[in-house]
Structure formats: C-alpha cells, structure tokens
Scaffold this active site. Structure first.
Site, short mmCIF file in Angstrom:
data_model
loop_
_atom_site.label_atom_id
_atom_site.label_comp_id
_atom_site.label_asym_id
_atom_site.label_seq_id
_atom_site.Cartn_x
_atom_site.Cartn_y
_atom_site.Cartn_z
N LYS A 133 -4.95 -3.05 -4.61
CA LYS A 133 -6.29 -3.38 -4.14
C LYS A 133 -7.33 -2.37 -4.62
O LYS A 133 -8.40 -2.76 -5.08
CB LYS A 133 -6.34 -3.37 -2.60
CG LYS A 133 -5.77 -4.59 -1.94
CD LYS A 133 -5.77 -4.37 -0.43
CE LYS A 133 -5.07 -3.08 -0.13
NZ LYS A 133 -4.64 -2.74 1.16
N ARG A 160 -8.70 -6.33 9.09
CA ARG A 160 -7.24 -6.50 9.12
C ARG A 160 -6.75 -7.12 10.40
O ARG A 160 -5.56 -7.38 10.55
CB ARG A 160 -6.55 -5.14 9.02
CG ARG A 160 -6.69 -4.54 7.68
CD ARG A 160 -5.74 -3.37 7.55
NE ARG A 160 -6.29 -2.55 6.49
CZ ARG A 160 -5.60 -1.72 5.75
NH1 ARG A 160 -4.31 -1.56 5.97
NH2 ARG A 160 -6.16 -1.05 4.82
N ARG A 176 4.41 6.15 -5.99
CA ARG A 176 3.10 6.78 -5.75
C ARG A 176 3.24 8.01 -4.85
O ARG A 176 2.54 9.00 -5.03
CB ARG A 176 2.16 5.76 -5.09
CG ARG A 176 0.78 6.32 -4.80
CD ARG A 176 -0.19 5.26 -4.36
NE ARG A 176 -0.04 4.94 -2.95
CZ ARG A 176 -0.75 3.99 -2.32
NH1 ARG A 176 -1.61 3.26 -2.98
NH2 ARG A 176 -0.58 3.77 -1.04
N ARG A 228 0.78 11.04 -0.75
CA ARG A 228 0.08 10.53 0.43
C ARG A 228 1.03 10.61 1.61
O ARG A 228 2.16 10.19 1.51
CB ARG A 228 -0.36 9.08 0.20
CG ARG A 228 -1.84 8.90 0.25
CD ARG A 228 -2.22 7.50 -0.11
NE ARG A 228 -1.97 6.56 0.97
CZ ARG A 228 -2.52 5.34 1.01
NH1 ARG A 228 -3.34 4.96 0.06
NH2 ARG A 228 -2.23 4.53 1.99
N ARG A 230 4.06 -0.47 7.51
CA ARG A 230 2.75 -0.96 7.05
C ARG A 230 2.87 -2.39 6.51
O ARG A 230 2.00 -3.22 6.72
CB ARG A 230 2.16 -0.02 6.00
CG ARG A 230 1.50 1.22 6.62
CD ARG A 230 1.46 2.42 5.69
NE ARG A 230 0.75 2.17 4.46
CZ ARG A 230 1.02 2.78 3.30
NH1 ARG A 230 2.01 3.66 3.22
NH2 ARG A 230 0.32 2.49 2.24
P1 ADP Z 1 -2.64 0.47 2.66
O1 ADP Z 1 -3.27 -0.89 2.57
O2 ADP Z 1 -1.93 0.87 1.40
O3 ADP Z 1 -1.83 0.70 3.89
P2 ADP Z 1 -5.26 1.81 3.05
O4 ADP Z 1 -5.72 2.93 2.22
O5 ADP Z 1 -6.04 0.54 2.97
O6 ADP Z 1 -3.74 1.59 2.67
O7 ADP Z 1 -5.19 2.26 4.59
C1 ADP Z 1 -4.49 3.41 4.98
C2 ADP Z 1 -4.47 3.53 6.49
O8 ADP Z 1 -5.82 3.60 7.00
C3 ADP Z 1 -3.85 2.34 7.23
O9 ADP Z 1 -2.43 2.43 7.32
C4 ADP Z 1 -4.54 2.48 8.59
O10 ADP Z 1 -3.97 3.51 9.36
C5 ADP Z 1 -5.94 2.92 8.24
N1 ADP Z 1 -6.84 1.75 8.05
C6 ADP Z 1 -7.45 1.36 6.91
N2 ADP Z 1 -8.20 0.25 7.10
C7 ADP Z 1 -8.06 -0.09 8.42
C8 ADP Z 1 -8.55 -1.14 9.23
N3 ADP Z 1 -9.35 -2.10 8.75
N4 ADP Z 1 -8.18 -1.16 10.54
C9 ADP Z 1 -7.39 -0.21 11.06
N5 ADP Z 1 -6.87 0.79 10.34
C10 ADP Z 1 -7.19 0.88 9.03
#
Ligand code: ADP
Length: 190
Positions: free
Chosen positions: A11, A86, A125, A131, A142
């Site tokens: 993404k 989400r 990664r 990370r 996740r």
């Molecule tokens: P990924 O999709 O690879 O899990 P992101 O970088 O999009 O990674 O998100 C990393 C973390 O940030 C998520 O696991 C969550 O803890 C938090 N996060 C990101 N976007 C949201 C959201 N819209 N609502 C709640 N938590 C979020």
C-alpha cells in the site's frame, strides 16, 4: 480515494506512485503514528502500546488525528488515505468529515494478496527495516484483524459501487499500471 490492503500488500509503495501521478496528497495513518512514536509525542506514546501488539489504536484517538489532518490546506486537490478507515466506526467518522466539506469518495482501491506470501514479505521487511511490529506472531494477528475488521469496511463501500480490486502480487511497476487502469475504468464508467 482510499487504498486498502492487507499488511505487506504494498500500500505504501503504491500510494506514493498513485499520488504522484494524480497530484494529490498521501495520508498514511501508520506513518503518522510511527512519526509520533519516534518523536515521543503524547499521541505516539499512546499509540505505541497498541502498535507493538499489532492491535488497532482506539478509534477515538485515530479519528481525531485524521480529522485534524484532513483540515489542513494541502488536501484541497484531493487525497489518498492509506490505512484508514479500518473499522466501521472509522467509516462513519470519515463520512461525517467529508460531508461537512461537501466532499465524496471517488474510489476505494483494494489490493489483493495471498496471506502466506504476505507473511514471507513482512518477515523479509523485518530483517531490512526492523519494524517492531514485524514479527511472525504479530504479523499473523494483523492479517487476522484485516480479514475480520477491514473487509467489512470494503463491503460497506462496495454497496456504493466505488470499490476496485487489484491483484497486488507481481513487480511494483506492473501493479501500478494495473491500479491506474482500474481507476481509469471506474472514472470512465461513472
Ligand atoms: P499495516 O497495514 O502493515 O499493519 P500500517 O503502517 O498501516 O501497517 O499500520 C501500522 C499500525 O498502526 C497498525 O497495526 C495499527 O496499530 C496502527 N494503525 C494504523 N492505521 C490505523 C487505523 N486506521 N486504526 C487503528 N489503528 C491504526
């Protein structure tokens, strides 16, 4: 527009390319959280507990952050949200933020990829970037959350006829071309 996809589906990479081509801004909630964690802001300290466990940050915290971000001037030409909404509560919040400006969503782009392939990508990664949420147990959690929570979000937007699904596997350039073609075909059909 929104870009939705499981963790590791590319993404972030694709967002950068799409926003460059369409001349709109990319807003990634994950990136904003990580920047706050790094800067040790109150928001970062709050978010870190959840992120490290692979859990969603509570809607109240995330919604406020997005509302503030969408009030900045640079979103006037359009924006691509990566990683938000989400949950169904976030869908409602976004609808209310947009309605206040008389704005609507044009496209929800969903990247599709196989779970096992994603786990392998994310473990790769983890070695490169380190990370803290890229260990196997957290990765699987996740993915599970994605399937239960975020797919309900996509189903909601599908009712509005604005979802396009694109195969996220393959070379980065190929995926970008697939996305641009899919967006054009949706724009052409409305
Ligand atoms: P990924 O999709 O690879 O899990 P992101 O970088 O999009 O990674 O998100 C990393 C973390 O940030 C998520 O696991 C969550 O803890 C938090 N996060 C990101 N976007 C949201 C959201 N819209 N609502 C709640 N938590 C979020």
């Amino acid at each position: 527009m929104l870009i939705v996809g499981p963790p590791g589906s590319g993404k972030g990479t694709q967002s950068e390319r799409i926003t460059e081509r369409l001349n709109i801004v990319a807003i990634s909630t994950g990136d904003i959280f990580r920047a706050n964690v790094k800067g040790q802001t109150p928001l970062g300290l709050e978010a870190k507990k959840y992120m490290d466990a692979g859990d969603y940050v509570p809607d109240s915290v995330t919604n406020k952050m997005v509302r503030d971000r969408l009030q900045q001037d640079d979103v006037a030409n359009g924006f691509l949200l990566d990683g938000y909404p989400r949950t169904l509560a976030q869908v409602e919040e976004l609808a209310s933020i947009l309605a206040a400006d008389g704005a609507t969503l044009d496209v929800v782009l969903q990247l599709i990829a196989d779970d096992e392939e994603l786990v392998q990508r994310l473990l790769g990664r983890a070695k490169e970037l380190g990370r803290s949420d890229d260990d196997e147990k957290v990765i699987r959690h996740r993915l599970e959350l994605y399937h239960t929570e975020t797919e309900a979000v996509v189903a909601k937007y599908a009712e509005q006829g604005i979802v396009v699904k694109v195969d996220g596997l393959g070379a980065v350039d190929e995926v970008t071309e697939r996305i641009m073609t899919a967006i054009d075909s949706l724009a052409g059909s409305s």
